[in-house]
Design a protein around this motif. Structure first.
Motif, PDB file in Angstrom:
ATOM      1  N   TYR A 110       1.159  -1.201  -0.246  1.00  0.00           N
ATOM      2  CA  TYR A 110      -0.281   0.588  -0.136  1.00  0.00           C
ATOM      3  C   TYR A 110       0.625   0.972  -0.093  1.00  0.00           C
ATOM      4  O   TYR A 110       0.592   2.002  -0.626  1.00  0.00           O
ATOM      5  N   TYR A 163       2.831   5.951  -1.661  1.00  0.00           N
ATOM      6  CA  TYR A 163       4.116   6.631  -2.231  1.00  0.00           C
ATOM      7  C   TYR A 163       5.184   6.455  -3.268  1.00  0.00           C
ATOM      8  O   TYR A 163       6.520   5.964  -3.004  1.00  0.00           O
ATOM      9  N   PRO A 164       4.651   6.302  -5.073  1.00  0.00           N
ATOM     10  CA  PRO A 164       5.316   5.994  -5.793  1.00  0.00           C
ATOM     11  C   PRO A 164       7.055   6.374  -5.890  1.00  0.00           C
ATOM     12  O   PRO A 164       7.838   5.785  -6.633  1.00  0.00           O
ATOM     13  N   GLU A 165       7.236   7.421  -5.715  1.00  0.00           N
ATOM     14  CA  GLU A 165       8.564   8.749  -5.550  1.00  0.00           C
ATOM     15  C   GLU A 165       9.655   7.791  -4.403  1.00  0.00           C
ATOM     16  O   GLU A 165      11.219   8.744  -4.735  1.00  0.00           O
ATOM     17  N   ARG A 201       6.203  -4.234  -8.476  1.00  0.00           N
ATOM     18  CA  ARG A 201       6.903  -2.341  -8.387  1.00  0.00           C
ATOM     19  C   ARG A 201       7.961  -2.201  -7.863  1.00  0.00           C
ATOM     20  O   ARG A 201       8.635  -2.520  -6.867  1.00  0.00           O
ATOM     21  N   GLN A 261      11.811   4.490  -2.287  1.00  0.00           N
ATOM     22  CA  GLN A 261      11.765   3.344  -2.332  1.00  0.00           C
ATOM     23  C   GLN A 261      11.542   3.073  -0.805  1.00  0.00           C
ATOM     24  O   GLN A 261      12.188   3.155   0.114  1.00  0.00           O
ATOM     25  N   TRP A 262      10.537   2.056  -1.011  1.00  0.00           N
ATOM     26  CA  TRP A 262      10.189   0.952  -0.089  1.00  0.00           C
ATOM     27  C   TRP A 262      10.659  -0.507   0.677  1.00  0.00           C
ATOM     28  O   TRP A 262      10.488  -1.022  -0.473  1.00  0.00           O
ATOM     29  N   ASN A 321       9.303  -0.109  -7.442  1.00  0.00           N
ATOM     30  CA  ASN A 321      10.396   0.981  -5.614  1.00  0.00           C
ATOM     31  C   ASN A 321      10.237   0.164  -4.289  1.00  0.00           C
ATOM     32  O   ASN A 321      10.164   0.083  -3.391  1.00  0.00           O
ATOM     33  N   LEU A 322       9.797  -1.749  -4.035  1.00  0.00           N
ATOM     34  CA  LEU A 322       8.990  -2.037  -3.646  1.00  0.00           C
ATOM     35  C   LEU A 322      10.512  -3.238  -3.593  1.00  0.00           C
ATOM     36  O   LEU A 322      10.470  -4.231  -4.424  1.00  0.00           O
ATOM     37  N   ALA A 334       4.052   1.514  -0.607  1.00  0.00           N
ATOM     38  CA  ALA A 334       5.159   1.916  -1.728  1.00  0.00           C
ATOM     39  C   ALA A 334       4.148   2.544  -3.270  1.00  0.00           C
ATOM     40  O   ALA A 334       4.268   3.123  -4.163  1.00  0.00           O
ATOM     41  N   ASP A 335       2.486   1.823  -3.062  1.00  0.00           N
ATOM     42  CA  ASP A 335       2.205   2.302  -3.890  1.00  0.00           C
ATOM     43  C   ASP A 335       1.307   4.190  -4.220  1.00  0.00           C
ATOM     44  O   ASP A 335       0.858   4.794  -5.305  1.00  0.00           O
TER      45      ASP A 335
END
Length: 166
Positions: free
Chosen positions: A41, A46-48, A70, A50-51, A72-73, A43-44
């Motif tokens: 959730y 806050y796509p800017e 994703r 890296q999670w 960024n995840l 990562a989606d």
């Protein structure tokens, strides 16, 4: 039964907290991500950023599939007591319902602080009051009272009682 509304209430609370804290930066950590729902959730949302979702257990095939979808995840298998990151690497740390379950919560909290960049915000949740669900609030009160007793018992007696209960 009616379906549970999404996003769940705690997602909304986390989003509200994150917005209030004006999280920004590159790297964020979900400490104790479990099955990864919050990591996905966030990562989606806050796509800017890296999670990194971290947990010692987990459904790793599902987590890796979610991360693959994703860019960024990322997921890491590790203990909250031994975070495999250098100092000050994260611009935001989030932990939902984890620290109170760790064997040494204070040590885990110090690990969290160690990996957090100076001045960076963090949000963590321990026990919820359940003000809108009377039976849950009563259950938490009962468990808290029981915990005050069990934490004073000798370890051998406590293990014996747990064995009997299980």
């Amino acid at each position: 039964p009616p379906e549970r509304p999404e996003p769940r209430l705690h997602y909304l609370r986390v989003r509200e907290i994150a917005n209030d804290l004006n999280i920004e930066g590159v790297w964020a950590l979900d400490l104790g991500c479990g099955p990864g729902r919050d990591s996905i959730y966030l990562a989606d949302a806050y796509p800017e950023m890296q999670w990194v979702g971290l947990d010692i257990h987990g459904a790793w095939e599902a987590l890796n599939a979610a991360a693959h979808a994703r860019p960024n995840l990322h997921f890491v298998r590790a203990s909250a007591l031994h975070l495999p990151f250098g100092a000050e690497q994260f611009d935001f740390v989030y932990s939902y319902g984890v620290l109170h379950h760790v064997k040494e919560p204070e040590r885990a909290f110090h690990q969290l602080i160690r990996v957090l960049a100076p001045g960076a915000p963090f949000a963590f949740y321990l026990y919820e009051i359940h003000e809108h669900a009377g039976w849950k609030r009563a259950a938490v009160g009962w468990v808290s009272a029981l915990r005050r007793l069990t934490t004073r018992l000798p370890r051998a007696l406590l293990y014996g009682l747990c064995w009997l209960a299980s």
